[in-house]
Design an enzyme around this catalytic site. Structure first.
Site, PDB file in Angstrom:
ATOM      1  N   ASP A   1      -9.102   3.364  -2.393  1.00 45.53           N
ATOM      2  CA  ASP A   1      -9.991   3.863  -1.336  1.00 45.53           C
ATOM      3  C   ASP A   1     -11.291   4.397  -1.920  1.00 45.53           C
ATOM      4  O   ASP A   1     -11.486   5.609  -2.069  1.00 45.53           O
ATOM      5  CB  ASP A   1      -9.266   4.937  -0.538  1.00 45.53           C
TER       6      ASP A   1
ATOM      7  N   GLU B   1       2.487   4.557  -4.427  1.00 44.24           N
ATOM      8  CA  GLU B   1       2.471   5.367  -5.659  1.00 44.24           C
ATOM      9  C   GLU B   1       3.839   5.991  -5.990  1.00 44.24           C
ATOM     10  O   GLU B   1       4.070   6.193  -7.201  1.00 44.24           O
ATOM     11  CB  GLU B   1       1.405   6.476  -5.533  1.00 44.24           C
TER      12      GLU B   1
ATOM     13  N   ASP C   1       0.845  -1.186   0.000  1.00 42.78           N
ATOM     14  CA  ASP C   1       0.000   0.000   0.000  1.00 42.78           C
ATOM     15  C   ASP C   1       0.889   1.248   0.000  1.00 42.78           C
ATOM     16  O   ASP C   1       2.109   1.160   0.196  1.00 42.78           O
ATOM     17  CB  ASP C   1      -0.904  -0.011   1.233  1.00 42.78           C
TER      18      ASP C   1
END
Length: 797
Positions: free
Chosen positions: A489, A398, A395
């Site tokens: 999300d 990015e 997670d």
């Protein structure tokens, strides 16, 4: 580009002008690589020679195809097997054609520019493609919108967004690949550039699809069809096919940011088991860490991790902890000290280690774009693997960074002080951050791919007897080689349930087939109806996970009371009945790149109505699902593609046989998910269970919709590892009213069952059955009991 010089080699053509270069190769049959360097003379040192270029996505090692090249006064003609390219000498634009000479694609302009700036030059490279008015554009990876993305604009820049909405762009994944479809004929386009890029899909100019890369080149791959599946297979051959995941990862999964300690983990598992709910996986969010230091355990919250792993394993449950790339900058903590000592960290432009904030504060970032850092990062998983941790959840990759600490810039040639931190787009690192000899602007989108690669390869070494399981939020082209993907999300909103379908189907067109969304939304407040409808849809997601954010109401299936708990249980049981077919489809994906979730257009490319049916999908070839995705609805409109279709709601009871190429009104009360079985389809189901064991099914049912041609497929093995397997193929059909079914198998896996059930639908009468131990014909359904090693069945009317 006016072509001034041509260099011809057996497998390569290079055309060059005063400033630009165009290079053509064919890495695979039916695939052309067209490498544009529109400002080669200004950015390189060896113009017209192009420098070697690394691709993070392309992995094919096939020998390049030979090129047949001829030229005339106006054009250069390049042929490679069944595809060809015609290049205009005056402009350098091209036309891509298939074996029949049909024009699949045409470039209308190529341009570029470079502006000297500090600390790095600014590049723009642009390519425009003709967009015929009747052409549809499918895919583009993880993008919002309907199935056909015509009339939209997208940015490829992995971005941490919470929550995202039906119009949010960019999101967490960057996969600049699409499938064009016109008059039932498909072709594909992939832009192999890691740089930030954008595409205008006939929005600004309805006659053009325009790409812009913020790098110095446009490295393009063109794929010939004619079928959508042909294009996807070609793209998967180029960028890699997904590995077959372990069976347990296809079971029900539960997660929540807010399970704070080991007792919470025990409690949620007990909650599932006490209510008779199947469950295979529980995730550990960031609260398990000691001070948000990755690969650590909070000793107060998790005093005995190894004991917890053993305890939940006895319940048939695996633990999957979250792993974030940011390292806490803490003196004496071994991973930080090692990364600093080995020069594994991302740096400011000035050269110092870049410091930011994520969950740990302060935080530094390993440079996961470099192979040596990937290997080091993979080694950090060893301790958790030795504890028995089954998989990992990547997670914030990015990479996400809430804030970057300021740094003092240096004096430039004009004696002005530069900014210490360059431009930052979204919650991430600055464009000018240094990753070895590259800048963040170039490698931002592949950071998560490097993180997944390092973890996957380490898990193969650390636990060679088991298949790795990784789940990632961010990624780029090629991520399918290493990880499953969830869409980040999302919100507990009906529109997000509906739009999850074209998003997951679109990702599947880029061979990213192991996908899912947070059920029933990560942020917000779901009600019982939304939970049930999302679980009914999620039954068919390859990844079925319930996940919620801290600060939101709990949303485990029992939180909503009855009748929602019972309906949620039915959805989970349906999921476990479906596992033989889902596992087989995942095996097919590992061989072909074709995802389990597919657009109706894949089997009906010439039907205009199938383009707009983006809230329906095919599950494999033969099962069509049109879930109810809007509140309060008990019926819905559905498009049936060409063929015959048996109403099979919930895969539990049968209704009418309908002819395709028409709209129908499907019944969808809250306890029903509308499903159809294609004529000729043969689907394998099993009994529900509380958790998975292996994929050598002890109980098996074949559900067959009789038609002139019947075919089915079942892949079985131990459910994990790399041992023996068995592939069963059903074939046959109906001729003059007589049903003939044959079964063949290959592989060394020993059978775990002695009997199978075959249910045949769509028969008017049954007079005689040959090859079965027993049979019963009732209500239009023929049920046969057969030996597990049966080879032939004949049903006469």
């Amino acid at each position: 580009m006016h072509v001034e010089e041509a260099r011809v080699e057996p497998c390569r053509l290079r055309l060059s002008g005063r400033h630009a270069v165009l290079e053509v190769t064919s890495p695979l049959p039916g695939v052309l690589r067209v490498r544009h360097a529109p400002v080669s003379s200004e950015v390189g040192f060896t113009h017209p020679e192009l420098p070697d270029k690394r691709s993070w996505a392309v992995v094919t090692d096939e020998k390049p195809q030979r090129l047949d090249i001829r030229s005339d006064a106006e054009r250069v003609h390049v042929k490679a097997g069944s595809v060809s390219l015609e290049i205009a000498r005056e402009s350098g634009t091209w036309s891509f054609r298939d074996a029949s000479g049909r024009e699949l694609a045409r470039s209308t302009s190529v341009s570029g520019e470079v502006h000297a700036a500090y600390p790095m030059s600014r590049h723009r490279s642009r390519l425009a493609l003709r967009a015929p008015p009747d052409e549809h554009y499918l895919g583009f990876g993880e993008k919002v919108g309907p199935l056909d993305k015509r009339g939209m604009h997208f940015t490829f820049w992995n971005t941490d967004v919470m929550p995202h909405h039906p119009d949010t762009d960019p999101l967490y994944q960057s996969i600049p690949f699409f499938v064009g479809l016109r008059e039932g004929v498909a072709w594909g386009f992939y832009l192999d550039e890691s740089w930030r890029s954008e595409v205008d899909v006939a929005l600004t100019d309805a006659a053009r699809v325009t790409w812009e890369s913020w790098g110095p080149e446009l490295d393009c791959y063109l794929f010939a069809g004619p079928a959508i599946a042909d294009v996807v297979r070609g793209y998967a051959a180029l960028t890699g096919r997904p590995p077959l995941p372990p069976l347990w990862s296809l079971g029900a999964q539960q997660s929540r940011w807010g399970y704070e300690n080991a007792n919470d983990i025990r409690g949620v598992i007990q909650g599932y088991r006490q209510r008779g709910l199947p469950l295979d996986v529980v995730y550990l969010d960031i609260d398990y860490m000691d001070g948000y230091k990755v690969f650590t355990w909070d000793p107060a919250r998790y005093p005995d991790p190894a004991g917890l792993v053993r305890e939940v394993a006895a319940e048939g449950v695996r633990l999957v902890p979250i792993v974030d790339p940011a390292l806490k900058q803490e003196e004496g903590w071994a991973p930080y000290e090692e990364a600093r000592a080995r020069d594994h960290l991302v740096r400011y432009d000035r050269g110092g280690v870049l410091v930011g904030e994520v969950w740990p504060r302060p935080a530094v970032f390993p440079d996961l774009t470099r192979p040596e850092v990937q290997r080091w990062w993979g080694g950090l998983h060893r301790g958790f693997v030795e504890l028995g941790i089954a998989g990992f959840w990547n997670d914030m990759n990015e990479p996400s960074c809430f804030a970057v600490q300021p740094d003092l810039g240096i004096l430039t040639v004009t004696s002005q002080r530069a900014e210490g931190v360059g431009k930052v787009e979204g919650p991430t690192l600055p464009y000018d951050a240094r990753h070895g000899d590259k800048r963040h602007l170039e490698v931002h989108n592949v950071y998560a791919l490097g993180m997944a690669k390092g973890a996957y390869e380490a898990l193969r070494e650390l636990r060679p007897e088991a298949r790795p399981f990784l789940l990632t939020r961010a990624g780029s082209a090629g991520i399918q080689r290493y990880a499953a993907v969830w869409t980040g999300d999302n919100s507990s909103h009906w529109t997000q349930l509906e739009t999850s379908i074209p998003m997951l189907v679109g990702m599947g067109l880029a061979a990213v087939g192991f996908t899912g969304t947070d059920i029933p939304g990560f942020v917000g407040r779901a009600n019982g109806e939304l939970l049930v409808r999302w679980m009914q849809t999620g039954t068919f997601y390859p990844l079925m996970r319930n996940h919620a954010g801290k600060g939101t109401p709990p949303q485990e299936p029992w939180r909503y009371g009855e009748p929602y708990l019972s309906l949620a249980r039915e959805a989970l049981e349906r999921r476990y009945r479906l596992l033989p077919t889902l596992y087989t489809l995942m095996h097919e994906a590992s061989e072909t790149g074709l995802a389990p979730l597919r657009p109706l257009l894949m089997e009906a490319p010439g039907e205009a109505e199938a383009v707009g049916a983006f809230d329906q999908f095919l599950f494999g070839r033969d099962v069509m699902v049109a879930p109810v995705v809007r509140p309060g609805q008990t019926k819905r409109l559905a498009w049936l593609p060409a063929g015959t279709w048996l109403e099979w709601p919930g895969m539990e009871r049968v209704g009418q046989v309908r002819e395709g190429s028409q709209y129908v009104i499907a019944d969808g009360p809250l306890d029903t998910v509308p499903v159809w079985l294609r004529g000729g389809g043969a689907v394998a189901l099993t009994r529900p269970a509380m958790h998975t064991t292996d994929a050598n099914w002890k109980h098996l049912e074949w559900h067959v919709h009789a038609a002139p041609e019947i075919r089915g497929r079942l892949y079985e093995d131990a459910g994990d590892g790399y041992g023996a397997s068995r592939l069963t193929v059903l074939s046959g059909g109906v001729v003059d009213g007589v049903v003939r079914l044959e079964r063949s198998e290959t592989g060394a896996l020993a059978r775990a069952r002695s009997e199978e059930t075959v249910r045949v639908y769509g028969l008017g009468s049954v007079r005689q059955v040959t090859g079965a131990r027993a049979h019963r014909f009732e209500g239009g359904v023929l049920e046969l009991q057969v030996a597990a090693d049966w080879t032939r069945l004949v049903v006469e009317p």
